[in-house]
Design an enzyme around this catalytic site. Structure first.
Site, PDB file in Angstrom:
ATOM      1  N   GLU A 239      -6.506  15.889 -29.613  1.00 13.73           N
ATOM      2  CA  GLU A 239      -6.935  16.203 -28.244  1.00 13.73           C
ATOM      3  C   GLU A 239      -6.447  15.120 -27.300  1.00 13.73           C
ATOM      4  O   GLU A 239      -5.952  15.396 -26.200  1.00 13.73           O
ATOM      5  CB  GLU A 239      -8.465  16.302 -28.168  1.00 13.73           C
ATOM      6  CG  GLU A 239      -9.050  17.463 -28.939  1.00 13.73           C
ATOM      7  CD  GLU A 239     -10.566  17.553 -28.776  1.00 13.73           C
ATOM      8  OE1 GLU A 239     -11.078  17.288 -27.672  1.00 13.73           O
ATOM      9  OE2 GLU A 239     -11.244  17.882 -29.768  1.00 13.73           O
TER      10      GLU A 239
ATOM     11  N   ASN B 172      -8.950  23.069 -19.520  1.00 16.41           N
ATOM     12  CA  ASN B 172     -10.010  22.711 -20.468  1.00 16.41           C
ATOM     13  C   ASN B 172      -9.378  22.324 -21.797  1.00 16.41           C
ATOM     14  O   ASN B 172      -8.306  22.818 -22.148  1.00 16.41           O
ATOM     15  CB  ASN B 172     -10.940  23.912 -20.691  1.00 16.41           C
ATOM     16  CG  ASN B 172     -12.090  23.593 -21.639  1.00 16.41           C
ATOM     17  OD1 ASN B 172     -12.700  22.519 -21.565  1.00 16.41           O
ATOM     18  ND2 ASN B 172     -12.396  24.504 -22.551  1.00 16.41           N
TER      19      ASN B 172
ATOM     20  N   MET C 286     -20.206  20.618 -20.993  1.00 12.78           N
ATOM     21  CA  MET C 286     -20.938  21.552 -21.846  1.00 12.78           C
ATOM     22  C   MET C 286     -21.779  22.554 -21.053  1.00 12.78           C
ATOM     23  O   MET C 286     -22.928  22.838 -21.405  1.00 12.78           O
ATOM     24  CB  MET C 286     -21.829  20.769 -22.825  1.00 12.78           C
ATOM     25  CG  MET C 286     -21.061  19.798 -23.706  1.00 12.78           C
ATOM     26  SD  MET C 286     -19.760  20.597 -24.672  1.00 12.78           S
ATOM     27  CE  MET C 286     -20.756  21.428 -25.895  1.00 12.78           C
ATOM     28  N   ARG C 287     -21.215  23.068 -19.965  1.00  9.80           N
ATOM     29  CA  ARG C 287     -21.891  24.113 -19.199  1.00  9.80           C
ATOM     30  C   ARG C 287     -20.952  25.303 -19.077  1.00  9.80           C
ATOM     31  O   ARG C 287     -19.757  25.124 -18.802  1.00  9.80           O
ATOM     32  CB  ARG C 287     -22.207  23.633 -17.769  1.00  9.80           C
ATOM     33  CG  ARG C 287     -23.090  22.420 -17.698  1.00  9.80           C
ATOM     34  CD  ARG C 287     -24.540  22.742 -17.792  1.00  9.80           C
ATOM     35  NE  ARG C 287     -25.031  23.568 -16.709  1.00  9.80           N
ATOM     36  CZ  ARG C 287     -26.248  24.124 -16.700  1.00  9.80           C
ATOM     37  NH1 ARG C 287     -27.057  23.965 -17.733  1.00  9.80           N
ATOM     38  NH2 ARG C 287     -26.646  24.848 -15.677  1.00  9.80           N
TER      39      ARG C 287
ATOM     40  N   GLY D  52     -16.944  11.105 -23.276  1.00 16.33           N
ATOM     41  CA  GLY D  52     -15.800  10.874 -22.393  1.00 16.33           C
ATOM     42  C   GLY D  52     -14.570  10.284 -23.050  1.00 16.33           C
ATOM     43  O   GLY D  52     -13.770   9.627 -22.384  1.00 16.33           O
TER      44      GLY D  52
ATOM     45  N   HIS E 292     -10.219  22.423 -25.835  1.00 16.21           N
ATOM     46  CA  HIS E 292     -11.155  23.089 -26.751  1.00 16.21           C
ATOM     47  C   HIS E 292     -10.806  22.684 -28.184  1.00 16.21           C
ATOM     48  O   HIS E 292      -9.622  22.699 -28.566  1.00 16.21           O
ATOM     49  CB  HIS E 292     -11.057  24.607 -26.597  1.00 16.21           C
ATOM     50  CG  HIS E 292     -11.999  25.339 -27.496  1.00 16.21           C
ATOM     51  ND1 HIS E 292     -13.340  25.456 -27.210  1.00 16.21           N
ATOM     52  CD2 HIS E 292     -11.800  25.939 -28.689  1.00 16.21           C
ATOM     53  CE1 HIS E 292     -13.930  26.124 -28.200  1.00 16.21           C
ATOM     54  NE2 HIS E 292     -13.025  26.429 -29.108  1.00 16.21           N
TER      55      HIS E 292
HETATM   56  C1  GRF Z   1     -14.191  17.350 -27.467  1.00 21.76           C
HETATM   57  O1  GRF Z   1     -14.036  17.613 -28.830  1.00 21.76           O
HETATM   58  C2  GRF Z   1     -13.857  18.554 -26.648  1.00 21.76           C
HETATM   59  O2  GRF Z   1     -12.821  19.308 -27.169  1.00 21.76           O
HETATM   60  C3  GRF Z   1     -15.150  19.325 -26.738  1.00 21.76           C
HETATM   61  O3  GRF Z   1     -16.157  18.351 -26.634  1.00 21.76           O
HETATM   62  C4  GRF Z   1     -15.652  17.118 -27.112  1.00 21.76           C
HETATM   63  C5  GRF Z   1     -15.811  16.130 -26.015  1.00 21.76           C
HETATM   64  O4  GRF Z   1     -15.517  14.832 -26.423  1.00 21.76           O
HETATM   65  N1  GRF Z   1     -15.222  20.355 -25.741  1.00 21.76           N
HETATM   66  P1  GRF Z   1     -15.364  13.664 -25.385  1.00 21.76           P
HETATM   67  O5  GRF Z   1     -16.579  13.682 -24.482  1.00 21.76           O
HETATM   68  O6  GRF Z   1     -14.089  13.891 -24.621  1.00 21.76           O
HETATM   69  O7  GRF Z   1     -15.306  12.422 -26.217  1.00 21.76           O
END
Ligand code: GRF
Length: 213
Positions: free
Chosen positions: A177, A110, A93-94, A14, A112
Site C-alpha cells: 500500500e 482510496n 473508516m466511514r 496514518g 483498499h
Molecule cells: C490500510 O490497510 C488501508 O488499506 C485500510 O485501512 C488501513 C489503514 O492504515 N483501509 P493506516 O491508517 O494508513 O496505517
C-alpha cells in the site's frame, strides 16, 4: 506545474498518510499534502500530520449523531476552505454518502487492502485466509457511489504464505500500500493518462503500476 493541493482523510494510525507525506516531499512530485482530516480525535495520524507542519483537524462524526449529511457538509466546507483539489482516503473508516462522493467525483482516491474486485468491505485479510487464496494484495481506486468498486488506478499483489495470520498478511500488504498509493497519486495528479472515467479509460487503459508476486 503547480502541485495539486491534496487532503488526506484518516481515522487512525496514518501509515499511508506517512507514505504520502514522504512522497510529496520529493522535488517535482505533482501534489502536496495541504490538509489532514480525521473523524476521530487523538489518533496517531493527526499527530503525524501536525508534526510535519501540515494543517490537521478532527471533524468528529459523533456530535453529528446519525446526520451523515451534516458531517459530510462540514468535511466539504473544510476541503473548500483549504483550496483542496484532490482527496485521498487513507484508512478513513466511514461510508460516504452520495453527497460527498458526487461533490468529489473524479477527484477522490482510496486505498483498499485487497485485490479488488475481490474482498470489498471489511476484514479483507481474514476473508482472504478463509478463502484459501494464494495471492492477495491492495488496490488504489477512484471513489464512486459503489463501495470499493471505482476505476482501478493501481494494484500490487503479495503471496499468501503457509502459516500466515491476519496480522502477518496485513503487514505484507501494507508495505505494498505504501508503495502504490504515492505512485498512483503521482500519476493521477500529473494527469497521466488524463482520464479514468467511462469510455476514455476503456480506450486507453492504465497499465498496472506494480505487480509483486
Ligand atoms: C490500510 O490497510 C488501508 O488499506 C485500510 O485501512 C488501513 C489503514 O492504515 N483501509 P493506516 O491508517 O494508513 O496505517
Amino acid at each position: 506545474m503547480i502541485p495539486a493541493r491534496v487532503a488526506v482523510l484518516i481515522s487512525g494510525r496514518g501509515s499511508n498518510l506517512g507514505a504520502l507525506l514522504d512522497a510529496a516531499e520529493a522535488p517535482g512530485y505533482p501534489a502536496r499534502i495541504a490538509l489532514v482530516l480525521s473523524n476521530r480525535p487523538d489518533v496517531a495520524g493527526l499527530e503525524l500530520a501536525a508534526g510535519r507542519g501540515v494543517a490537521a483537524r478532527c471533524i468528529d462524526h459523533r456530535p453529528f449523531a446519525r446526520d451523515r449529511a451534516a458531517h459530510e457538509a462540514a468535511i466539504h466546507a473544510a476541503l473548500t476552505e483549504h483550496g483542496i483539489g484532490l482527496v485521498c482516503l487513507a484508512g478513513y473508516m466511514r461510508l460516504l454518502t452520495p453527497f460527498l462522493v458526487s461533490a468529489w467525483a473524479g477527484r477522490m482516491l482510496n486505498v483498499h487492502p485487497s485485490l479488488l474486485p475481490a474482498f470489498p468491505g471489511l476484514d479483507t485479510h481474514a476473508r482472504a485466509l478463509a478463502g484459501g487464496v494464494k495471492l492477495h494484495g491492495c488496490t488504489v481506486h477512484l471513489v464512486t457511489d459503489q463501495m470499493d468498486a471505482g476505476p482501478i488506478l493501481a494494484q500490487a499483489a503479495v503471496p499468501v504464505l503457509p502459516g500466515d495470520t491476519e496480522a502477518s498478511l496485513a503487514a505484507r500488504v501494507l508495505i505494498q500500500e505504501h508503495r502504490i498509493y504515492p505512485k498512483a497519486l503521482r500519476l493521477y495528479a500529473s494527469g497521466v493518462p488524463g482520464a479514468y472515467d467511462g469510455a476514455a479509460s476503456l480506450a486507453s487503459p492504465l497499465p498496472p503500476l506494480a505487480f509483486t508476486p
